[in-house]
Design an enzyme around this catalytic site. Structure first.
Site, PDB file in Angstrom:
ATOM      1  N   LYS A  80       0.862  -1.185   0.000  1.00 17.87           N
ATOM      2  CA  LYS A  80       0.000   0.000   0.000  1.00 17.87           C
ATOM      3  C   LYS A  80       0.892   1.226   0.000  1.00 17.87           C
ATOM      4  CE  LYS A  80      -4.485   0.958   0.376  1.00 17.87           C
ATOM      5  NZ  LYS A  80      -5.641   0.230  -0.165  1.00 17.87           N
ATOM      6  N   GLY A 179     -25.325   2.083   2.997  1.00 12.62           N
ATOM      7  CA  GLY A 179     -24.437   2.685   2.000  1.00 12.62           C
ATOM      8  C   GLY A 179     -24.788   2.221   0.601  1.00 12.62           C
ATOM      9  N   VAL A 180     -25.317   3.138  -0.209  1.00 11.05           N
ATOM     10  CA  VAL A 180     -25.642   2.788  -1.593  1.00 11.05           C
ATOM     11  C   VAL A 180     -24.786   3.623  -2.551  1.00 11.05           C
ATOM     12  CG1 VAL A 180     -27.929   1.802  -1.229  1.00 11.05           C
ATOM     13  CG2 VAL A 180     -27.696   4.283  -1.459  1.00 11.05           C
ATOM     14  N   GLY A 181     -23.475   3.577  -2.318  1.00 11.51           N
ATOM     15  CA  GLY A 181     -22.510   4.220  -3.210  1.00 11.51           C
ATOM     16  C   GLY A 181     -22.223   3.281  -4.368  1.00 11.51           C
ATOM     17  N   VAL A 183     -20.487   0.335  -4.715  1.00  9.00           N
ATOM     18  CA  VAL A 183     -20.731  -1.101  -4.499  1.00  9.00           C
ATOM     19  C   VAL A 183     -22.178  -1.336  -4.057  1.00  9.00           C
ATOM     20  CG1 VAL A 183     -20.081  -3.122  -3.130  1.00  9.00           C
ATOM     21  CG2 VAL A 183     -18.313  -1.539  -3.924  1.00  9.00           C
TER      22      VAL A 183
HETATM   23  P1  NAD Z   1     -18.607   4.908  -2.118  1.00 11.54           P
HETATM   24  O1  NAD Z   1     -17.948   6.085  -1.499  1.00 11.54           O
HETATM   25  O2  NAD Z   1     -19.021   4.973  -3.543  1.00 11.54           O
HETATM   26  O3  NAD Z   1     -19.908   4.491  -1.272  1.00 11.54           O
HETATM   27  C1  NAD Z   1     -19.984   4.580   0.106  1.00 11.54           C
HETATM   28  C2  NAD Z   1     -21.371   5.124   0.442  1.00 11.54           C
HETATM   29  O4  NAD Z   1     -21.543   5.093   1.848  1.00 11.54           O
HETATM   30  C3  NAD Z   1     -21.586   6.567  -0.017  1.00 11.54           C
HETATM   31  O5  NAD Z   1     -22.773   6.651  -0.786  1.00 11.54           O
HETATM   32  C4  NAD Z   1     -21.676   7.342   1.295  1.00 11.54           C
HETATM   33  O6  NAD Z   1     -22.545   8.477   1.193  1.00 11.54           O
HETATM   34  C5  NAD Z   1     -22.220   6.285   2.222  1.00 11.54           C
HETATM   35  N1  NAD Z   1     -22.000   6.557   3.649  1.00 11.54           N
HETATM   36  C6  NAD Z   1     -20.947   7.137   4.247  1.00 11.54           C
HETATM   37  N2  NAD Z   1     -21.137   7.206   5.563  1.00 11.54           N
HETATM   38  C7  NAD Z   1     -22.333   6.629   5.817  1.00 11.54           C
HETATM   39  C8  NAD Z   1     -23.077   6.394   6.991  1.00 11.54           C
HETATM   40  N3  NAD Z   1     -22.641   6.750   8.195  1.00 11.54           N
HETATM   41  N4  NAD Z   1     -24.277   5.774   6.873  1.00 11.54           N
HETATM   42  C9  NAD Z   1     -24.742   5.396   5.663  1.00 11.54           C
HETATM   43  N5  NAD Z   1     -24.079   5.605   4.518  1.00 11.54           N
HETATM   44  C10 NAD Z   1     -22.892   6.219   4.596  1.00 11.54           C
HETATM   45  O7  NAD Z   1     -17.611   3.682  -1.872  1.00 11.54           O
HETATM   46  P2  NAD Z   1     -17.648   2.241  -2.542  1.00 11.54           P
HETATM   47  O8  NAD Z   1     -16.620   2.182  -3.592  1.00 11.54           O
HETATM   48  O9  NAD Z   1     -19.038   1.837  -2.835  1.00 11.54           O
HETATM   49  O10 NAD Z   1     -17.097   1.364  -1.329  1.00 11.54           O
HETATM   50  C11 NAD Z   1     -17.923   1.043  -0.212  1.00 11.54           C
HETATM   51  C12 NAD Z   1     -17.138   0.206   0.776  1.00 11.54           C
HETATM   52  O11 NAD Z   1     -16.663  -0.970   0.118  1.00 11.54           O
HETATM   53  C13 NAD Z   1     -15.882   0.887   1.328  1.00 11.54           C
HETATM   54  O12 NAD Z   1     -15.682   0.425   2.643  1.00 11.54           O
HETATM   55  C14 NAD Z   1     -14.775   0.370   0.434  1.00 11.54           C
HETATM   56  O13 NAD Z   1     -13.509   0.408   1.070  1.00 11.54           O
HETATM   57  C15 NAD Z   1     -15.242  -1.054   0.215  1.00 11.54           C
HETATM   58  N6  NAD Z   1     -14.736  -1.697  -1.002  1.00 11.54           N
HETATM   59  C16 NAD Z   1     -15.006  -1.157  -2.222  1.00 11.54           C
HETATM   60  C17 NAD Z   1     -14.546  -1.812  -3.366  1.00 11.54           C
HETATM   61  C18 NAD Z   1     -14.855  -1.268  -4.734  1.00 11.54           C
HETATM   62  O14 NAD Z   1     -14.681  -2.018  -5.721  1.00 11.54           O
HETATM   63  N7  NAD Z   1     -15.319  -0.043  -4.876  1.00 11.54           N
HETATM   64  C19 NAD Z   1     -13.801  -2.993  -3.256  1.00 11.54           C
HETATM   65  C20 NAD Z   1     -13.559  -3.536  -1.992  1.00 11.54           C
HETATM   66  C21 NAD Z   1     -14.040  -2.868  -0.872  1.00 11.54           C
END
Ligand code: NAD
Length: 358
Positions: A80, A179-181, A183
């Site tokens: 990292k 969390g509906v970002g 993933v």
């Molecule tokens: P993202 O930032 O697109 O989505 C995260 C979502 O969580 C956002 O919509 C944010 O508004 C919401 N959020 C933040 N704080 C919150 C809270 N207190 N309550 C409810 N919602 C809240 O990120 P992502 O890429 O979707 O990743 C999500 C998680 O998955 C992270 O922990 C990331 O490390 C992990 N992850 C992602 C990937 C990937 O391919 N993107 C791979 C492995 C792990």
């Protein structure tokens, strides 16, 4: 500052610190293990208050990548990079060029990619000085956004855990999704298509509305997600969702989601196991994203195009690994996070033995 006696130091192979006065780059590249192959893991840019905080993050995150890559059965070790700085105000092309020179100086023992605060556009600047960069766009080996692949792995993992713990398919099962970002939104679509009922939350109202409109999900406030009636809790936001405070509030029998570091501490993993909850270890179930990136590294190395069939094969293998974790946990009556950690260390040790014998 401590290094070898830090609680986060776990036999790391190398810790590189780079500074470049001209561009203001201050960066640490931690290589936890190259036992299974070159270390791979993203680069995070964050305004760490002290260099000790940056080192601690680099040590923890690089070790976590070794475990994740081993459990995804990739020929990659764990590493990292952390850049100390505010990604909103301190990013310059020259800084990322200096970062590229730093990655090059590690000599191929570390492959970088994007992480918090770092975009593919930033990495394009790093790429001018090193080939050890994945996550770029616009070339045949490019793997693109990893989120759909992560979500597909999480979806299959949820399905597996529901079959094992509840003895049923997803049709009619209620999933509380935090969390509906990137993933979470893809996962919501897949769960909806499989007939699951969704209760969702997010701090981003627009994201919530879009997913609710597509899936008919019930929307609740962020803190209410821990109290809803649901068979599955799927954390897909930030780390630490499952804690001594939230665990007693959960009604779910299955905890399976995409977020990293879901357990606030290891003790909570033991408590939930004792309570009869089934927890899919986060770095196993969310390994789809790194599998996708590994598909790009593999293609770059071979000078070929990204191969979705190879990625699918690894995703299928990931589900076998998750099944093995659940089998061992049930047979040995031990929490799944402990079993997964042990399996990852075994796989890394096997890689080390194979490399020594070669
Ligand atoms: P993202 O930032 O697109 O989505 C995260 C979502 O969580 C956002 O919509 C944010 O508004 C919401 N959020 C933040 N704080 C919150 C809270 N207190 N309550 C409810 N919602 C809240 O990120 P992502 O890429 O979707 O990743 C999500 C998680 O998955 C992270 O922990 C990331 O490390 C992990 N992850 C992602 C990937 C990937 O391919 N993107 C791979 C492995 C792990």
């Amino acid at each position: 500052m401590t290094l070898f006696d830090s609680p986060d130091f776990e036999g790391h192979e190398a810790i590189h610190a780079f500074s470049d006065e001209a561009t203001g780059l201050k960066c640490i590249i931690a290589v936890h293990s190259t036992a299974r192959g070159p270390a791979a893991g993203g680069c995070r840019m964050w305004p760490f208050p002290t260099s000790e905080d940056a080192l601690q993050d680099a040590l923890r995150l690089s070790r976590a990548m070794s475990y994740k890559n081993a459990m995804a059965d990739l020929d990659l070790g764990g590493g990292k990079a952390v850049i100390i700085g505010d990604s909103r105000t301190q990013k310059t092309p020259a800084l990322f060029e200096a970062f590229g020179r730093a990655v090059e100086a590690v000599g191929g023992a570390y492959w970088t990619a994007e992480d918090v605060g770092v975009s593919p556009a930033d990495l394009m600047h790093a790429r001018k000085h090193t080939r050890y960069v994945a996550g770029l766009e616009g070339h045949p080996a490019a793997s693109g956004d990893p989120s759909p692949v992560t979500a597909e792995g999480v979806f299959r993992g949820v399905q597996l855990c529901v079959r094992r713990r509840l003895g049923r398919e997803l049709d009619g099962v209620t999933v509380a999704l935090q969390g509906v970002g990137h993933v979470g939104a893809y996962l919501a679509d897949k769960l909806h298509a499989a007939g699951a009922r969704l209760i969702i939350t997010d701090v981003n109202a627009d994201a919530l509305q879009a997913v609710a409109a597509r899936t008919g999900a019930q929307v609740v406030a962020p803190d209410e997600i821990f109290d809803v009636e649901a068979e599955v809790f799927a954390p897909c936001a930030l780390g630490g969702a499952v804690s001594a405070e939230t665990l007693p509030r959960l009604k779910a029998k299955v905890i399976a989601g995409g977020a990293n570091n879901q357990l606030a501490d290891p003790a909570v993993g033991k408590t939930l196991f004792d309570l009869g909850l089934l927890y899919a270890p986060d770095y196993v179930i969310n390994g789809g994203g790194i599998i996708n990136v590994a598909g790009e590294i593999r293609a770059l190395d071979a000078g070929t195009a990204y191969d979705p069939a190879w990625v699918e094969g690894k995703l299928a293998r990931l589900m076998q690994t998750l099944e093995e974790v659940l089998d061992r946990s049930a047979a040995e009556k031990r929490p799944t996070h402990e079993v997964a950690g042990e399996m990852a260390r075994e796989r890394i040790a096997r890689g080390r033995a194979a490399a020594a014998a070669a």
